[in-house]
Write a protein that holds these residues in place. Structure first.
Motif, mmCIF file in Angstrom:
data_model
loop_
_atom_site.group_PDB
_atom_site.id
_atom_site.type_symbol
_atom_site.label_atom_id
_atom_site.label_comp_id
_atom_site.label_asym_id
_atom_site.label_seq_id
_atom_site.Cartn_x
_atom_site.Cartn_y
_atom_site.Cartn_z
ATOM 1 N N PRO A 1 0.847 -1.202 0.000
ATOM 2 C CA PRO A 1 0.000 0.000 0.000
ATOM 3 C C PRO A 1 0.881 1.249 0.000
ATOM 4 N N ASP A 2 0.591 2.136 -0.920
ATOM 5 C CA ASP A 2 1.431 3.316 -1.066
ATOM 6 C C ASP A 2 0.576 4.477 -1.538
ATOM 7 N N ASP A 3 0.836 5.660 -1.010
ATOM 8 C CA ASP A 3 0.083 6.827 -1.439
ATOM 9 C C ASP A 3 0.876 7.674 -2.436
ATOM 10 N N LEU A 4 1.991 7.148 -2.922
ATOM 11 C CA LEU A 4 2.796 7.851 -3.910
ATOM 12 C C LEU A 4 2.274 7.549 -5.319
ATOM 13 N N PRO A 5 2.459 8.492 -6.228
ATOM 14 C CA PRO A 5 1.975 8.242 -7.586
ATOM 15 C C PRO A 5 2.803 7.147 -8.273
ATOM 16 N N PRO A 6 2.195 6.397 -9.197
ATOM 17 C CA PRO A 6 2.905 5.305 -9.866
ATOM 18 C C PRO A 6 3.790 5.800 -11.021
ATOM 19 N N ASP A 7 3.584 7.033 -11.464
ATOM 20 C CA ASP A 7 4.289 7.565 -12.626
ATOM 21 C C ASP A 7 5.710 7.969 -12.266
#
Length: 144
Positions: free
Chosen positions: A2-8
């Motif tokens: 789980p991560d709240d960072l963007p995937p780009d």
């Protein structure tokens, strides 16, 4: 994961650059504050101690006006440091008044200094030759 960072990748490198910029700013501010605190401490350590006793001087002729404790906030801008013995001499022999705020005569254990000042002769209260009066145009004049 789980991560709240963007995937780009582009957005991630932008975030990393932005956070690196802020970390650099914070590090520079920390270095500045540490330098300023060190300079202040160095200044505090090298500052001379205030004198124990000072005599306030007249602007007109440089004569002593009052004796003060060295840390008294009521001393005027024109003053000079004096020793304990000279302060005692000024208060007793030379009849220079003591500051009523810091009471150097009490600190120097001079008995009767206050009583001697209270018993000084004063002008008669019925003498109006030098009594100031306010005239209608609000200027202070001496009445005859």
């Amino acid at each position: 994961m789980p991560d709240d960072l963007p995937p780009d990748l582009g957005q991630l490198t932008t975030l990393r650059t932005w956070h690196a910029m802020w970390l650099d700013r914070i590090d520079r501010r920390i270095a500045y504050v540490q330098k300023r605190q060190a300079e202040e401490e160095r200044g505090r350590r090298s500052r001379p101690r205030p004198p124990d006793w000072v005599v306030e001087l007249s602007r007109a002729n440089g004569e002593p006006l009052q004796v003060h404790d060295g840390t008294c906030g009521m001393k005027g801008k024109r003053h000079r440091a004096v020793s304990r013995d000279e302060a005692r001499q000024l208060l007793t022999t030379d009849a220079v008044p003591a500051c009523p705020f810091c009471n150097p005569d009490t600190q120097l254990r001079i008995i009767g200094g206050l009583a001697a000042r209270r018993n000084r002769p004063r002008p008669a209260s019925n003498d109006r030759s030098t009594t100031p009066a306010i005239v209608p145009n609000r200027r202070l004049v001496m009445t005859a």
